[in-house]
Write an enzyme that holds these catalytic residues in place. Structure first.
Site, mmCIF file in Angstrom:
data_model
loop_
_atom_site.group_PDB
_atom_site.id
_atom_site.type_symbol
_atom_site.label_atom_id
_atom_site.label_comp_id
_atom_site.label_asym_id
_atom_site.label_seq_id
_atom_site.Cartn_x
_atom_site.Cartn_y
_atom_site.Cartn_z
ATOM 1 N N CYS A 24 0.812 -1.229 0.000
ATOM 2 C CA CYS A 24 0.000 0.000 0.000
ATOM 3 C C CYS A 24 0.845 1.278 0.000
ATOM 4 O O CYS A 24 0.553 2.226 -0.740
ATOM 5 C CB CYS A 24 -0.942 -0.008 1.196
ATOM 6 N N HIS A 34 -3.151 6.252 4.525
ATOM 7 C CA HIS A 34 -1.726 6.404 4.812
ATOM 8 C C HIS A 34 -1.271 7.777 4.304
ATOM 9 O O HIS A 34 -1.682 8.217 3.230
ATOM 10 C CB HIS A 34 -0.895 5.355 4.062
#
Ligand code: A2P
Length: 337
Positions: A130, A243
């Site tokens: 990710c 994130h």
């Protein structure tokens, strides 16, 4: 009428698997049959797709007969065990685990960056980590224009990247602390509520974590440039979804912040949110639930001649995992059609 496809989601009951099902629905993926696979523990559960309940089946080596595309997100050991059987049965596997990412003959793909690596014959295509996905989406246009020679990145990663149990742990710890109770610590080595842990995945011999070294190796593979030097510090923060990354890049030729802003405004999958006078910059709460990579705080690095600093935010479960996998699957069927 265009062709419909038999699709399997392996790890359907997990955080990413669930999101994969939702992405297939939202993006109206042309599905004939959908198979939802998980461990024996989940047999008896149903999951909804387009308003219809589907029974979860136990994943076995026989699960993949007739499957055209299998989206895997059930952990590396499960992928190693079952992905070969899916390929054997004729499927293209898009694997979200780290099992195959660095295998030289396995494509590692972010569709905005290296779509030419996608194949439509039975085989495995790896979905990157990710943190790497969102970074390379933002960096590809800069690399193409000015050639990136070095990247120093610090990440601020949401607990959902660890799975549903970590989301519950953060919620539980906040509740416990507000109630004056000792927080329960199970998933992470320390309390994550009101804390930051500079420790994602295991520590390696070079004192970096595996997550940090994934960013090094995967970035080079996806950008197809082994000469790029990368150093990462990956940090778990008490955020549920999204994130964030402070990315410092050095380039071979000079590129200004303004040029980067213009480039990224045209870049596929990127939304530039960069108006500091109006306090506009990306944040996890802005990116959660979205498929784009949000980039802001674009500025020239005052500590070097040819450097750019960026703040890059994306939903780790969507673009960082499920959406990227479904986008790869969309390209696969485009090639097959
Ligand atoms: P299950 O729910 O039956 O355990 P997460 O990353 O959110 O923890 O999700 C992991 C996913 O991978 C879940 O769907 C889980 O199913 C599935 N999974 C884990 N181990 C296996 C296994 N040995 N066989 C099949 N599915 C597995």
């Amino acid at each position: 009428m265009s062709r419909l496809w038999n699709v399997a989601v392996a790890g359907a009951t997990g955080a990413v698997g669930n999101q994969m099902i939702q992405c297939l629905e939202e993006r109206n993926f042309p599905i004939k049959n959908l198979k939802l696979l998980a461990s024996a523990r989940s047999v008896g559960k149903t999951l909804n797709f387009k308003g219809t309940p589907y029974a979860v089946e136990e994943m076995t080596e026989q699960s993949f007969a007739g499957v055209d595309i299998a989206l895997f997100s059930a952990g590396a050991s499960t992928s190693l065990k079952f992905a070969p059987a899916a390929v054997q049965a004729g499927a293209v596997v898009v694997d979200n685990s780290s099992a195959y990412r660095m295998e030289p003959h396995i494509p590692l793909v972010v569709p905005e960056v290296n779509p030419h690596q996608i194949v439509s014959t039975p085989g495995i295509i790896a979905n990157p980590n990710c943190s790497t996905i969102q970074m390379v989406v933002a960096l590809k246009p800069i690399h193409d224009r000015a050639r990136i020679t070095r990247i120093v990145v610090s990440t601020y990663q949401a607990v959902s990247g660890t799975g549903q149990k970590a989301v519950m742990e953060l919620q539980g710890q906040i509740k416990d602390l507000l109630a004056g109770k000792e927080p329960e610590i199970k998933v992470y080595p320390y309390q994550i509520a009101y804390n930051c842990l500079p420790h994602i995945d295991v520590f390696l011999d070079n004192d970096y974590t595996k997550e940090e070294m994934k960013m090094v190796h995967e970035t080079r593979k996806i950008l197809e440039d082994d000469s790029i030097r990368v150093a990462a510090t990956t940090v778990r923060v008490p955020v549920y979804y999204g994130h964030s990354e402070a990315v410092h890049v050095e380039t071979e030729s000079k590129i200004t912040a303004r040029e980067v802003r213009d480039l990224l405004r045209e870049a596929p999958g990127v939304v530039v949110v960069d108006d500091v006078a109006a306090k506009q910059y990306p944040m996890p709460l802005m990116a959660a639930g979205k498929d784009e990579v949000f980039v802001g705080r674009i500025r020239e690095d005052i500590s070097t001649d040819k450097g750019i600093v960026l703040w890059v935010v994306a939903d780790n479960i969507r673009k960082g995992a499920a959406t990227n996998a479904v986008q790869i699957a969309e390209k696969v069927i485009e090639l097959k059609s």
